[in-house]
Design a protein around this motif. Structure first.
Motif, PDB file in Angstrom:
ATOM      1  N   LEU A 247      55.256  37.647  46.927  1.00  0.00           N
ATOM      2  CA  LEU A 247      54.485  38.600  46.127  1.00  0.00           C
ATOM      3  C   LEU A 247      53.431  37.901  45.274  1.00  0.00           C
ATOM      4  N   SER A 248      53.630  36.613  44.952  1.00  0.00           N
ATOM      5  CA  SER A 248      52.611  35.902  44.179  1.00  0.00           C
ATOM      6  C   SER A 248      51.311  35.788  44.966  1.00  0.00           C
ATOM      7  N   VAL A 249      51.409  35.623  46.300  1.00  0.00           N
ATOM      8  CA  VAL A 249      50.214  35.596  47.144  1.00  0.00           C
ATOM      9  C   VAL A 249      49.558  36.975  47.166  1.00  0.00           C
ATOM     10  N   VAL A 250      50.376  38.009  47.281  1.00  0.00           N
ATOM     11  CA  VAL A 250      49.853  39.385  47.318  1.00  0.00           C
ATOM     12  C   VAL A 250      49.119  39.708  46.025  1.00  0.00           C
ATOM     13  N   GLN A 251      49.719  39.349  44.889  1.00  0.00           N
ATOM     14  CA  GLN A 251      49.092  39.637  43.595  1.00  0.00           C
ATOM     15  C   GLN A 251      47.765  38.909  43.442  1.00  0.00           C
ATOM     16  N   ALA A 252      47.691  37.669  43.938  1.00  0.00           N
ATOM     17  CA  ALA A 252      46.426  36.932  43.862  1.00  0.00           C
ATOM     18  C   ALA A 252      45.360  37.597  44.729  1.00  0.00           C
ATOM     19  N   MET A 253      45.736  37.991  45.962  1.00  0.00           N
ATOM     20  CA  MET A 253      44.757  38.559  46.892  1.00  0.00           C
ATOM     21  C   MET A 253      44.286  39.945  46.466  1.00  0.00           C
ATOM     22  N   SER A 254      45.127  40.700  45.759  1.00  0.00           N
ATOM     23  CA  SER A 254      44.728  42.043  45.322  1.00  0.00           C
ATOM     24  C   SER A 254      44.251  42.053  43.874  1.00  0.00           C
ATOM     25  N   GLY A 255      44.226  40.862  43.219  1.00  0.00           N
ATOM     26  CA  GLY A 255      43.806  40.795  41.833  1.00  0.00           C
ATOM     27  C   GLY A 255      42.643  39.860  41.629  1.00  0.00           C
ATOM     28  N   ALA A 256      42.948  38.619  41.196  1.00  0.00           N
ATOM     29  CA  ALA A 256      41.893  37.682  40.803  1.00  0.00           C
ATOM     30  C   ALA A 256      40.989  37.275  41.954  1.00  0.00           C
ATOM     31  N   GLU A 257      41.482  37.357  43.215  1.00  0.00           N
ATOM     32  CA  GLU A 257      40.669  36.931  44.355  1.00  0.00           C
ATOM     33  C   GLU A 257      39.745  38.036  44.880  1.00  0.00           C
ATOM     34  N   LEU A 258      39.775  39.207  44.263  1.00  0.00           N
ATOM     35  CA  LEU A 258      38.817  40.262  44.616  1.00  0.00           C
ATOM     36  C   LEU A 258      37.547  40.073  43.790  1.00  0.00           C
ATOM     37  N   PRO A 259      36.400  39.896  44.424  1.00  0.00           N
ATOM     38  CA  PRO A 259      35.172  39.628  43.672  1.00  0.00           C
ATOM     39  C   PRO A 259      34.506  40.913  43.194  1.00  0.00           C
ATOM     40  N   VAL A 260      33.478  40.744  42.380  1.00  0.00           N
ATOM     41  CA  VAL A 260      32.544  41.828  42.096  1.00  0.00           C
ATOM     42  C   VAL A 260      31.348  41.669  43.027  1.00  0.00           C
ATOM     43  N   CYS A 261      30.681  42.766  43.324  1.00  0.00           N
ATOM     44  CA  CYS A 261      29.499  42.719  44.190  1.00  0.00           C
ATOM     45  C   CYS A 261      28.253  42.875  43.322  1.00  0.00           C
ATOM     46  N   VAL A 262      27.356  41.902  43.410  1.00  0.00           N
ATOM     47  CA  VAL A 262      26.097  41.947  42.666  1.00  0.00           C
ATOM     48  C   VAL A 262      24.963  42.177  43.669  1.00  0.00           C
ATOM     49  N   GLU A 263      24.280  43.311  43.527  1.00  0.00           N
ATOM     50  CA  GLU A 263      23.138  43.615  44.395  1.00  0.00           C
ATOM     51  C   GLU A 263      21.854  43.193  43.672  1.00  0.00           C
ATOM     52  N   VAL A 264      21.145  42.227  44.259  1.00  0.00           N
ATOM     53  CA  VAL A 264      19.917  41.693  43.668  1.00  0.00           C
ATOM     54  C   VAL A 264      18.729  42.253  44.455  1.00  0.00           C
ATOM     55  N   LYS A 265      17.861  42.968  43.766  1.00  0.00           N
ATOM     56  CA  LYS A 265      16.674  43.538  44.386  1.00  0.00           C
ATOM     57  C   LYS A 265      15.610  42.445  44.539  1.00  0.00           C
ATOM     58  N   ILE A 266      15.175  42.194  45.774  1.00  0.00           N
ATOM     59  CA  ILE A 266      14.193  41.131  46.016  1.00  0.00           C
ATOM     60  C   ILE A 266      12.789  41.670  45.714  1.00  0.00           C
ATOM     61  N   PRO A 267      12.086  41.087  44.738  1.00  0.00           N
ATOM     62  CA  PRO A 267      10.710  41.542  44.467  1.00  0.00           C
ATOM     63  C   PRO A 267       9.839  41.360  45.708  1.00  0.00           C
ATOM     64  N   GLU A 268       8.890  42.255  45.880  1.00  0.00           N
ATOM     65  CA  GLU A 268       8.032  42.234  47.058  1.00  0.00           C
ATOM     66  C   GLU A 268       7.275  40.907  47.168  1.00  0.00           C
ATOM     67  N   ALA A 269       6.920  40.338  46.025  1.00  0.00           N
ATOM     68  CA  ALA A 269       6.153  39.084  46.041  1.00  0.00           C
ATOM     69  C   ALA A 269       6.973  37.920  46.589  1.00  0.00           C
TER      70      ALA A 269
END
Length: 494
Positions: A247-269
């Motif tokens: 369960l320690s592996v499960v808790q890591a994979m469903s907790g701290a190892e889940l990232p946030v998604c950052v969407e970066v808008k690429i300027p046209e230039a």
């Protein structure tokens, strides 16, 4: 008189030293927050970066090349779509005991999956065999896991991962993809992909790899090579024989190892097809860096040039803006300056207070009011903080017990005296630091008269009592079920 002044000077120096230590701890804590890019995907005009971020601050600044102030939007890990590849080496090189541990681990992983997680369950030899694809059905996944059989065969993990990367190159969605491998190590296929070639490919097509190794007499180097895949891709590794709690592996994979998604808008230039450095700076000081190939923007029609004799003079070149790299450094300066002001203020305040109160004695007020089955005791000064302690029935002590419904081994008992705060932060009376969907200080439970109540403290994912969301305050009792984020807790008050 001289001795008294000397004693106060010593006390003042001690307080200054303690405050400096507190400031140093604050700076160290600030620097300890980390962030790392696990995976990235380029869309038509934006870049998706999946970032493992150890802090709770979700506001971020983006820099591309020398361009600062690029628009960036963060999606919390709780709303992330996840695809997890489960790769099981079903050769006879896996020992019998490790096979049972592996099956139990796979079962726990699919049972404790994240909210939007799908699984690709596979076995492998020198090629990949997909048993189930994009499945969220626990029953069908468990049936396939229970039916796994081990065969006398050669396994070549480099070729298998190359095939997996080929499949993922065709993915056009925004899912976060990760790989969990159970094997006895990396073997190079004489006619296939080498370990060095796989390493170069993972630099170009990064996917986090988590490995669980099975130890035998002759595979020490092969296991080191497999664990190196996890280090290269910012994943974790475990040894099956040393794993006492799956369960320690499960808790890591469903907790701290889940990232946030950052969407970066690429300027046209910047949409010129070149490779540029990308830097994300979170408000709490964490910095994540990577490189990405910019997309090509829409080609615009070039206007006809005027005749040479009427050509306008070329404008003077403008200097490139300097990258905004002072954000974390300036915040550190502000913290240190605030700490210094606080230290001086505390010392001055205490010296003034000592002078005023030198010959004054605080009266002690003790009010005992019997009635209603309780006794109110008003204590002066620093003992009561101006509040009232309620002793119910003079000798009765209420105990609040919360039990995790999905893992009854996790239960928490605290005295229900005053207010009991609950959340991920260590400053709470009940600390739920193993579930990321719970806010730092999520809610509080308290007694009002003869009624037990719960108050939501502005949590991100809300507080629910028996399936009904708490707007501000709601009543609870023994048997109530609290839902904090994805966590469900059974209430027992006695």
């Amino acid at each position: 008189m001289h001795g008294t002044k000397l004693n106060w000077l010593k006390k003042g120096i001690s307080m200054v030293t303690a405050a400096c230590l507190m400031a140093a701890v604050t700076v160290v804590s600030y620097a300890a927050v980390s962030a790392v890019v696990l995976e990235q995907r380029m869309l038509e005009d934006s870049l998706l970066l999946y970032v493992k971020h150890s802090g709770e601050e979700q506001k971020v600044q983006a820099h591309i090349g020398t361009e600062s102030g690029v628009k960036a939007r963060v999606t919390d890990s709780g709303d992330l779509s996840v695809v997890t590849w489960l790769l099981m080496d079903n050769s006879l090189s896996i020992s019998g005991e490790d096979r049972e541990t592996a099956k139990r681990l796979l079962t726990d992983l699919v049972a404790g999956r994240a909210q939007n997680e799908r699984f690709n369950l596979c076995t492998f030899s020198d090629k990949l065999t997909v048993l189930l694809e994009d499945s969220q059905n626990y029953t069908e996944l468990k049936v396939q896991i229970d039916q796994l059989e081990h065969e006398d065969q050669e396994t070549y993990l480099t070729d298998v991962l190359s095939e997996l990367l080929d499949r993922e190159m065709e993915r056009d969605g925004d899912e976060f993809v990760r790989v969990i491998i159970i094997s006895d190590g990396v073997d190079n296929n004489p006619g296939g992909l080498t370990r060095e070639e796989l390493s170069r490919r993972l630099k170009e097509q990064a996917i986090p790899i988590y490995t669980l190794g099975s130890v035998n007499q002759n595979n020490g180097q092969n296991l080191k090579e497999m664990y190196a895949l996890s280090r290269q891709t910012n994943g974790l590794s475990w040894t099956l024989g040393e794993l006492t709690d799956t369960l320690s592996v499960v808790q890591a994979m469903s907790g701290a190892e889940l990232p946030v998604c950052v969407e970066v808008k690429i300027p046209e230039a910047l949409q010129d097809g070149s490779v540029k450095g990308v830097q994300l700076t979170f408000r709490d000081g964490a910095v994540a860096e990577t490189q990405a190939t910019m997309p090509f923007g829409t080609v615009k029609d070039t206007p006809e040039e005027p005749p040479a004799d009427h050509a306008d003079p070329a404008p003077d070149p403008q200097p490139e803006p300097e990258p905004d790299s002072e954000f974390p450094f300036m915040l550190l300066i502000v913290i240190l300056a605030a700490a210094a002001v606080l230290i001086v203020g505390v010392v001055v305040f205490l010296l003034i207070r000592r002078k005023k109160e030198k010959n004054r004695i605080e009266p002690v007020e003790l009010n005992l009011n019997a009635g209603g089955g309780g006794t109110e005791l008003n204590l002066p000064g620093e003992l009561s903080g101006g509040g009232t302690m309620l002793l119910i029935n003079n000798d009765r002590r209420l105990i609040l017990k919360l039990t995790d419904r999905t893992d009854p081994n996790r239960h928490f008992e605290v005295p229900l005296c005053g207010k009991v705060t609950i959340g991920r932060s260590p400053s709470n009376q009940i600390v739920l630091d193993y579930e990321r969907s719970v806010s730092g200080t999520h809610c509080e439970i308290f007694v009002a008269g003869n009624i037990f109540k719960i108050r939501d403290l502005g949590s991100k994912n809300g507080t629910y009592v028996d399936g009904i969301q708490v707007g501000d305050v709601a009543e609870i009792s023994s048997g109530s079920v609290l839902k904090l984020g994805r966590l469900e807790l059974m209430v027992d008050i006695r």
